[in-house]
Write a protein that holds these residues in place. Structure first.
Motif, mmCIF file in Angstrom:
data_model
loop_
_atom_site.group_PDB
_atom_site.id
_atom_site.type_symbol
_atom_site.label_atom_id
_atom_site.label_comp_id
_atom_site.label_asym_id
_atom_site.label_seq_id
_atom_site.Cartn_x
_atom_site.Cartn_y
_atom_site.Cartn_z
ATOM 1 N N GLN A 56 1.007 -0.876 0.395
ATOM 2 C CA GLN A 56 0.110 -0.298 -0.250
ATOM 3 C C GLN A 56 0.499 1.325 0.409
ATOM 4 O O GLN A 56 2.078 0.957 0.863
ATOM 5 N N SER A 58 0.196 4.697 0.790
ATOM 6 C CA SER A 58 0.288 5.072 1.800
ATOM 7 C C SER A 58 -0.283 4.708 3.404
ATOM 8 O O SER A 58 -0.613 3.141 3.328
ATOM 9 N N CYS A 59 0.472 5.381 4.436
ATOM 10 C CA CYS A 59 0.234 4.713 5.808
ATOM 11 C C CYS A 59 -1.018 3.930 5.537
ATOM 12 O O CYS A 59 -1.348 3.146 6.522
ATOM 13 N N GLN A 60 -1.890 5.239 5.668
ATOM 14 C CA GLN A 60 -3.348 5.073 5.860
ATOM 15 C C GLN A 60 -3.668 3.415 5.389
ATOM 16 O O GLN A 60 -4.426 2.590 5.869
ATOM 17 N N GLU A 84 2.993 1.411 9.467
ATOM 18 C CA GLU A 84 2.596 2.827 9.683
ATOM 19 C C GLU A 84 4.091 3.259 9.039
ATOM 20 O O GLU A 84 4.526 4.658 8.226
ATOM 21 N N GLN A 86 6.881 5.847 10.108
ATOM 22 C CA GLN A 86 7.188 7.177 10.015
ATOM 23 C C GLN A 86 7.317 7.106 11.499
ATOM 24 O O GLN A 86 7.369 6.007 12.677
ATOM 25 N N CYS A 102 -2.433 7.030 10.949
ATOM 26 C CA CYS A 102 -0.989 7.880 10.151
ATOM 27 C C CYS A 102 -0.893 9.163 10.558
ATOM 28 O O CYS A 102 -0.396 9.842 10.188
#
Length: 123
Positions: A56, A58-60, A84, A86, A102
């Motif tokens: 995926q 994106s983090c979300q 995540e 991050q 996120c």
């Protein structure tokens, strides 16, 4: 144990830190010495599921895919931080359904390993 002068060695390392002496090591009272670590849900998922999560962009998206594929399995804060990707990952996802994990809004849902007012546990 509390590190006192009599439980430390005399020398210091480059950072000015000191090590425990033999007496210091013997004074340690372990709280969970032989406890098992919680299972990491990422190690239990099939390789195809893990690949789908990490693919995926994106983090979300990664967080959503994790919760979609790992239902009824404990998701600990370190697992969430790994997914995540991050630097300062949130300790739990924010507002539902799984939106904002996120860095989203302030409504919080508990993750295994964290205590909330009503408990915690698996998602």
């Amino acid at each position: 144990m509390r590190a006192t002068e009599e439980l430390l060695v005399d020398g210091v390392n480059k950072d000015g830190k000191r090590n425990l002496s033999r007496a210091g090591h013997e004074a340690i009272e372990w709280i969970h010495k032989d406890s098992r670590l919680p299972a990491n849900v990422l190690n239990r998922l099939p390789a195809s599921d893990l690949q789908a999560i990490l693919a995926q962009a994106s983090c979300q998206g990664r967080v959503n895919e994790l919760f979609r594929l790992a239902q009824r399995q404990p998701v600990t804060p370190p697992v969430l931080a790994t997914v995540e990707r991050q630097r300062d990952a949130a300790p739990f996802p924010r507002s539902g359904p799984l939106r904002g994990a996120c860095g989203g809004a302030a409504t919080r849902a508990p993750i295994a390993g964290r205590r909330a007012a009503g408990g915690g546990g698996t998602l």
